[in-house]
Design a protein around this motif. Structure first.
Motif, PDB file in Angstrom:
ATOM      1  N   GLN A   8      71.775  -0.194  63.380  1.00  6.60           N
ATOM      2  CA  GLN A   8      71.440   0.128  62.044  1.00  6.60           C
ATOM      3  C   GLN A   8      72.543   0.209  61.425  1.00  6.60           C
ATOM      4  N   GLY A   9      72.142   0.065  59.544  1.00  4.81           N
ATOM      5  CA  GLY A   9      73.114  -0.119  58.879  1.00  4.81           C
ATOM      6  C   GLY A   9      74.504   0.670  58.791  1.00  4.81           C
ATOM      7  N   ASP A  10      74.456   1.940  59.375  1.00  9.63           N
ATOM      8  CA  ASP A  10      75.599   2.825  59.599  1.00  9.63           C
ATOM      9  C   ASP A  10      76.519   2.578  60.521  1.00  9.63           C
ATOM     10  N   GLY A  11      75.863   1.602  61.428  1.00 12.16           N
ATOM     11  CA  GLY A  11      76.680   1.169  62.804  1.00 12.16           C
ATOM     12  C   GLY A  11      75.949   1.970  64.065  1.00 12.16           C
ATOM     13  N   ASP A  12      75.134   2.936  63.944  1.00 16.78           N
ATOM     14  CA  ASP A  12      74.695   3.407  65.071  1.00 16.78           C
ATOM     15  C   ASP A  12      73.730   2.476  65.891  1.00 16.78           C
ATOM     16  N   ALA A  13      73.781   2.525  67.173  1.00 17.85           N
ATOM     17  CA  ALA A  13      72.918   1.716  68.016  1.00 17.85           C
ATOM     18  C   ALA A  13      71.961   2.532  68.562  1.00 17.85           C
ATOM     19  N   ILE A  14      70.813   2.110  68.326  1.00 14.89           N
ATOM     20  CA  ILE A  14      69.550   2.669  68.804  1.00 14.89           C
ATOM     21  C   ILE A  14      68.902   1.900  70.191  1.00 14.89           C
ATOM     22  N   GLU A  15      68.577   2.420  71.145  1.00 10.94           N
ATOM     23  CA  GLU A  15      68.082   1.850  72.431  1.00 10.94           C
ATOM     24  C   GLU A  15      66.722   2.553  72.478  1.00 10.94           C
ATOM     25  N   THR A  16      65.532   1.489  72.617  1.00 15.14           N
ATOM     26  CA  THR A  16      64.176   1.835  72.985  1.00 15.14           C
ATOM     27  C   THR A  16      63.816   1.060  74.012  1.00 15.14           C
ATOM     28  N   ARG A  17      62.560   1.656  74.643  1.00 12.60           N
ATOM     29  CA  ARG A  17      61.733   0.930  75.683  1.00 12.60           C
ATOM     30  C   ARG A  17      60.296   1.341  75.672  1.00 12.60           C
ATOM     31  N   GLU A  18      59.670   0.373  75.885  1.00 10.80           N
ATOM     32  CA  GLU A  18      58.203   0.610  75.882  1.00 10.80           C
ATOM     33  C   GLU A  18      57.791  -0.154  77.287  1.00 10.80           C
ATOM     34  N   ALA A  19      56.912   0.316  78.163  1.00 10.97           N
ATOM     35  CA  ALA A  19      56.327  -0.213  79.151  1.00 10.97           C
ATOM     36  C   ALA A  19      54.743   0.036  79.457  1.00 10.97           C
ATOM     37  N   GLY A  20      54.207  -0.933  79.885  1.00 12.25           N
ATOM     38  CA  GLY A  20      52.568  -0.826  80.015  1.00 12.25           C
ATOM     39  C   GLY A  20      52.197  -0.841  81.496  1.00 12.25           C
ATOM     40  N   ARG A  21      51.253  -0.317  81.805  1.00 10.88           N
ATOM     41  CA  ARG A  21      50.836   0.033  83.273  1.00 10.88           C
ATOM     42  C   ARG A  21      49.441  -0.209  83.516  1.00 10.88           C
ATOM     43  N   GLY A  22      48.580  -0.423  82.413  1.00  8.33           N
ATOM     44  CA  GLY A  22      47.089  -0.342  82.705  1.00  8.33           C
ATOM     45  C   GLY A  22      46.539  -2.098  82.424  1.00  8.33           C
ATOM     46  N   LEU A  23      45.605  -1.876  82.376  1.00 11.16           N
ATOM     47  CA  LEU A  23      44.503  -3.374  82.096  1.00 11.16           C
ATOM     48  C   LEU A  23      45.236  -3.751  80.559  1.00 11.16           C
ATOM     49  N   HIS A  24      44.791  -2.878  79.613  1.00 11.63           N
ATOM     50  CA  HIS A  24      45.084  -3.297  78.316  1.00 11.63           C
ATOM     51  C   HIS A  24      46.032  -2.170  77.664  1.00 11.63           C
ATOM     52  N   ASP A  25      47.365  -2.033  77.893  1.00 12.43           N
ATOM     53  CA  ASP A  25      48.391  -1.043  77.328  1.00 12.43           C
ATOM     54  C   ASP A  25      48.987  -1.719  76.058  1.00 12.43           C
ATOM     55  N   ASN A  26      49.068  -0.876  75.212  1.00 11.72           N
ATOM     56  CA  ASN A  26      49.867  -1.157  73.845  1.00 11.72           C
ATOM     57  C   ASN A  26      51.102  -0.212  73.816  1.00 11.72           C
ATOM     58  N   GLY A  27      52.032  -0.644  72.873  1.00 12.64           N
ATOM     59  CA  GLY A  27      53.222   0.022  72.586  1.00 12.64           C
ATOM     60  C   GLY A  27      53.731  -0.579  71.286  1.00 12.64           C
ATOM     61  N   ARG A  28      54.589   0.234  70.549  1.00 16.77           N
ATOM     62  CA  ARG A  28      55.081  -0.161  69.215  1.00 16.77           C
ATOM     63  C   ARG A  28      56.382   0.503  69.154  1.00 16.77           C
ATOM     64  N   PHE A  29      57.386  -0.148  68.570  1.00  9.77           N
ATOM     65  CA  PHE A  29      58.657   0.216  67.822  1.00  9.77           C
ATOM     66  C   PHE A  29      58.654   0.183  66.493  1.00  9.77           C
ATOM     67  N   ALA A  30      59.054   1.331  65.655  1.00  9.97           N
ATOM     68  CA  ALA A  30      59.483   1.177  64.269  1.00  9.97           C
ATOM     69  C   ALA A  30      60.563   2.164  64.039  1.00  9.97           C
ATOM     70  N   ILE A  31      61.417   1.220  63.796  1.00 12.87           N
ATOM     71  CA  ILE A  31      62.626   1.860  63.662  1.00 12.87           C
ATOM     72  C   ILE A  31      63.333   1.528  62.226  1.00 12.87           C
ATOM     73  N   GLY A  32      63.789   2.405  61.631  1.00  8.17           N
ATOM     74  CA  GLY A  32      64.236   2.339  59.873  1.00  8.17           C
ATOM     75  C   GLY A  32      65.935   1.788  59.920  1.00  8.17           C
ATOM     76  N   ASP A  33      66.119   1.033  59.018  1.00 16.69           N
ATOM     77  CA  ASP A  33      67.563   0.736  58.647  1.00 16.69           C
ATOM     78  C   ASP A  33      68.128  -0.198  59.800  1.00 16.69           C
ATOM     79  N   VAL A  34      67.434  -1.067  60.205  1.00 16.96           N
ATOM     80  CA  VAL A  34      67.885  -1.933  61.084  1.00 16.96           C
ATOM     81  C   VAL A  34      68.600  -3.351  60.680  1.00 16.96           C
ATOM     82  N   THR A  35      69.688  -3.712  61.111  1.00 22.91           N
ATOM     83  CA  THR A  35      70.341  -4.677  60.573  1.00 22.91           C
ATOM     84  C   THR A  35      70.300  -5.940  61.521  1.00 22.91           C
ATOM     85  N   GLY A  36      70.047  -5.636  62.922  1.00 26.76           N
ATOM     86  CA  GLY A  36      70.019  -6.609  63.901  1.00 26.76           C
ATOM     87  C   GLY A  36      70.021  -5.972  65.241  1.00 26.76           C
ATOM     88  N   GLY A  37      69.915  -6.927  66.319  1.00 30.01           N
ATOM     89  CA  GLY A  37      69.793  -6.388  67.786  1.00 30.01           C
ATOM     90  C   GLY A  37      69.295  -7.312  68.663  1.00 30.01           C
TER      91      GLY A  37
END
Length: 143
Positions: free
Chosen positions: A52-81
């Motif tokens: 993030q812009g302030d230097g913090d590192a955010i770690e996030t993870r999504e996993a699917g298990r079923g026939l049609h699973d979905n997931g979503r990451f929405a994180i603000g102030d991201v500069t890269g990763g």
């Protein structure tokens, strides 16, 4: 009564002036919202480590298990990763980033109507960089 009304008006004016100063002193946002959507079959996995812009590192993870699973990451102030993914044998995974209104590069080869997409096949695994357009192009790596 008149004196009380004047004191309330003066207090409100002072509060509004102070609120304007507090708003002006906030640091500007350096990054922007990173949104990644996943849709897949079976036990897929996606994880990201974002800065993030302030230097913090955010770690996030999504996993699917079923026939049609979905997931979503929405994180603000991201500069890269960096994000990594794995798709099981007999599974599939579609990753979608909205890059039309952001300064992020599309790390995938498919773009459709302002969206950046990757269609990952059974057994695929790899990673991709999240970079801003001014930082240059990036690409998916993996098997």
């Amino acid at each position: 009564m008149k004196k009380t009304s004047m004191m309330i008006a003066a207090s409100l004016a002072g509060a509004l002036a102070l609120a304007g100063q507090v708003t002006a002193q906030r640091a500007p946002i350096q990054g922007e919202a990173f949104v990644l959507e996943m849709l897949g079959q079976r036990s897929w996995e996606v994880s990201c480590r974002l800065t993030q812009g302030d230097g913090d590192a955010i770690e996030t993870r999504e996993a699917g298990r079923g026939l049609h699973d979905n997931g979503r990451f929405a994180i603000g102030d991201v500069t890269g990763g960096l994000c990594s993914y794995s798709v099981p044998e007999r599974g599939e995974l579609r990753l979608t980033m909205d890059v039309e209104h952001t300064a992020f590069n599309c790390p995938f080869t498919v773009t459709e109507a302002g969206f950046c997409r990757a269609y990952l096949q059974p057994g695929d695994s790899g990673s991709f960089q999240i970079t801003r357009r001014s930082a240059g192009a990036s690409a998916v790596t993996g098997s």
